[in-house]
Design an enzyme around this catalytic site. Structure first.
Site, PDB file in Angstrom:
ATOM      1  N   LYS B  91       4.917  25.238 -29.494  1.00  0.00           N
ATOM      2  CA  LYS B  91       4.389  25.876 -30.690  1.00  0.00           C
ATOM      3  C   LYS B  91       3.071  26.590 -30.409  1.00  0.00           C
ATOM      4  CE  LYS B  91       3.734  23.161 -34.274  1.00  0.00           C
ATOM      5  NZ  LYS B  91       4.270  22.199 -35.258  1.00  0.00           N
ATOM      6  N   LYS B 166      19.358  37.680   2.355  1.00  0.00           N
ATOM      7  CA  LYS B 166      19.685  37.314   0.976  1.00  0.00           C
ATOM      8  C   LYS B 166      20.327  38.484   0.249  1.00  0.00           C
ATOM      9  CE  LYS B 166      15.780  38.428  -1.994  1.00  0.00           C
ATOM     10  NZ  LYS B 166      16.665  39.309  -2.777  1.00  0.00           N
ATOM     11  N   ASP B 168      20.889  40.872  -3.010  1.00  0.00           N
ATOM     12  CA  ASP B 168      19.992  41.393  -4.019  1.00  0.00           C
ATOM     13  C   ASP B 168      20.251  40.575  -5.294  1.00  0.00           C
ATOM     14  OD1 ASP B 168      18.213  42.994  -5.377  1.00  0.00           O
ATOM     15  OD2 ASP B 168      18.993  44.835  -4.521  1.00  0.00           O
ATOM     16  N   GLY B 352      12.816  44.497   2.864  1.00  0.00           N
ATOM     17  CA  GLY B 352      14.021  45.252   2.542  1.00  0.00           C
ATOM     18  C   GLY B 352      13.893  46.619   3.205  1.00  0.00           C
ATOM     19  N   GLY B 353      13.149  47.509   2.533  1.00  0.00           N
ATOM     20  CA  GLY B 353      12.921  48.844   3.076  1.00  0.00           C
ATOM     21  C   GLY B 353      12.265  48.815   4.445  1.00  0.00           C
TER      22      GLY B 353
END
Lengths: 403, 403
Positions: B91, B166, B168, B352-353
């Site tokens: 709350k 892994k 995406d 990644g890139g």
């Protein structure tokens, strides 16, 4: 081709918003585009997101922002809310000042959202209350009470003629008042009160525990007589609400508590807009009633956000049943005309302190609210009505009239 | 008496913070206190929250705030994360400008959190890599690819000698590459690559779908050869992660993706602090690896927040196993020395890139990272190492060195 769209508000002092929008559309779908060979572009085009609109503006405080709408091909994600949320806001929620304002579901996606099982009409029918606003009361204190203590509180509230009573969301499964015993004893109390008031009553028992046990707990409570459930979807995930609400064995209304919502909606440049979070998503996930902070009381949400939630819960241009709006916190009888002016009759007037704190006790508190609702519907001022209703008079004296 | 504590940062221009703290301690536990009869106070005292500390301060921007710590009796809630979060922030998350900075679990509560099943030591043992930093790569594009397309991408990454690959997080269950087929084909590709590289490799397949089906999906993937799982706990609820991680049939490491976290942590006066959300809570719920936005790249998190997440994941004064920190986004080989300086060797370098974009392809990209890690561990500058390593040289030429 079928798409779901997401609308974001992006604050940035310098960004090229059109370029930013295009990078989201590509980045959150196929990953890269311009460097793809022609042939691959052809086969990938159906997976590519696209920019629907970019509307630049400046806030009152002089901050530069844009409302950006991106369309995501349905082909890219499964038909569940986690998949859509991860697609539309998973990674980019972390990419600068960005707030998710809205999601628009494709017809196909929406066909996998069953929505409320009861909704406003279904709850009205359970309560034999076809048109008028409903009245809900909340236990005042629940932690540390035993069954007899809860029953006495329940009875006092029920005798005031309320339509719904709900557990406090901080009442977890516990040895003093386990869910099935609470459900049983409060069902008895509801029946007892009904003999005096002549009114039906729903009791929403708070559903808690481990995720994989929730269904079993719900069935246990229903078997023992629970006529509704209270649930905090944001502590568990909206998909859990959807699984409960679409379960054919769970044949009672579900009231969604906004617990934890304040971690998500109030920041102007981060999070998820209240109308989406507590409006559209709660309804899509199947909440029959949705509680949210009222603009009137102690825990305050701006009025326009409240009305935006209301609009999402009751709008008729959706195939889903509507959900009852339950603006909560700080409600006392004097506010009733204002609540009805803002919400119309499709609203649940919900009070805790405004019922228990009545000088005549909780039953008198419930009656004061009923008197206020009846007067408002009759176009009578509360002051006028109070002349003939001692409970309402006492409430107005204590808390004042419409502010 | 046993308590869990919560620490909040409350911004308010005028509030009496001590009084505000007391109202939280009472309001979120027994509801009311001073008006209770003496006898009831005695029986209720064990349920009453109390104020541990109130530290007032002013922000650099001149805003008045206080860091407030409240203790909540364990007696009031069940031993699960939803119950604690609802108790401590349900709350009151909606009550003004308030951010949840930290939670401290009582010993008793913590004894119900199994934590990571593998953790840093367990993953190192699976990979036969007892000390060095690990290297992870992410599929570049996944949406719209068929199994053969994924396999080719997987193989190129695996041949670069990475430790983990892994999915995406936006790869959902889909007819082209269903989870069990992906798991199977990538297991074959991993074995194929292992014959060249001589290195073990974990593949984290993305676990998606309806909440009640996740366990079944996970087992299907594991049966088909998945050696790890990727999961987005904030789209499903932390308790779902905990149920998966403590399931004895799910005997592979789980990598937690921070999807949607940006809706919660970045606002200074709302939400949940990154160190709690992506650090302590992810570890408590059992994530063996935790991804979060790095301070180096495109999706940026301040460095001190990153280090605070790291501290929560690896601190030794907890009975739980540690979790591998995986700072992500915008990582290229030139950043390696900086990552190791910030995180030490207990880190997963994740790109990644920075792998797929290498001029020599993904395998060369992986080798460039390995060369950068080896050089950094040997105390050699990357420029120096690049003289003997063509892949590292090409990476530094493209992306530059340590910034």
């Amino acid at each position: 081709m079928s798409y779901c769209t997401a609308t974001y508000r992006i604050h940035d002092a310098k960004a090229d918003f059109q370029r930013k929008a295009e990078s989201i559309a590509v980045g959150m779908t196929v990953g890269s585009w311009t460097e793809l060979p022609q042939l691959q572009q052809e086969s990938m085009r159906k997976h590519l997101g696209h920019v629907v609109s970019v509307k630049e503006a400046e806030s009152a405080a002089g901050k530069r922002y844009a409302d950006v709408t991106i369309a995501y091909p349905d082909l890219n994600f499964s038909r569940d809310l986690p998949a859509l949320l991860i697609t539309a806001f998973g990674k980019i929620s972390m990419d600068g000042q960005i707030k998710l304002l809205d999601l628009d579901f494709s017809e196909n996606f929406l066909s996998h959202m069953p929505g409320p099982k009861f909704g406003i009409e279904g709850i009205r029918s359970l309560l034999h209350a076809p048109k008028r606003p409903l009245l809900m009361s909340i236990f005042k204190s629940v932690v540390g009470y035993d069954l007899e203590g809860l029953k006495q509180q329940f009875l006092a509230q029920a005798l005031g003629g309320v339509d719904l009573i709900k557990d406090d969301e901080i009442l977890f499964d516990n040895p003093l008042t386990p869910i099935e015993r609470r459900a049983e004893i409060c069902r008895q109390a509801a029946e007892e009160a009904e003999q005096t008031t002549g009114k039906k009553l729903l009791y929403a028992v708070n559903l808690t525990g481990r995720t994989s046990e929730l269904r079993k707990e719900a069935l246990k409570a229903i078997d023992a007589g629970a006529s509704a459930l209270l649930f905090s979807p944001l502590a568990y995930g909206l998909d859990v609400l959807q699984e409960l609400s679409s379960d054919s064995d769970i044949h009672v209304p579900i009231a969604a508590h906004p617990s934890l919502a304040g971690a998500l909606y109030p920041a102007p440049n981060y999070g998820i807009a209240a109308s989406l979070l507590l409006g559209k998503l709660m309804r899509s996930a199947g909440a029959d009633l949705v509680l949210f902070p009222s603009p009137y009381g102690s825990v305050v949400m701006p009025r326009e956000e409240n009305l935006a939630i209301r609009d999402e819960l009751v709008r008729k241009d959706s195939p889903l049943r509507t959900s009852f709006p339950v603006p909560s916190a700080g409600i006392h009888p004097g506010l009733t005309p204002r609540i009805l002016a803002d919400f119309g009759q499709d609203v649940v007037v919900n009070a805790g302190g405004g019922i228990h704190g009545h000088p005549g006790g909780a039953a008198a508190g419930g009656r004061a609210f009923q008197q206020a609702i009846e007067a408002s519907l009759a176009g009578q001022s509360l002051e006028e009505a109070a002349e003939h209703h001692a409970e309402l008079k006492a409430a107005l004296q204590l808390w004042g009239g419409q502010r």
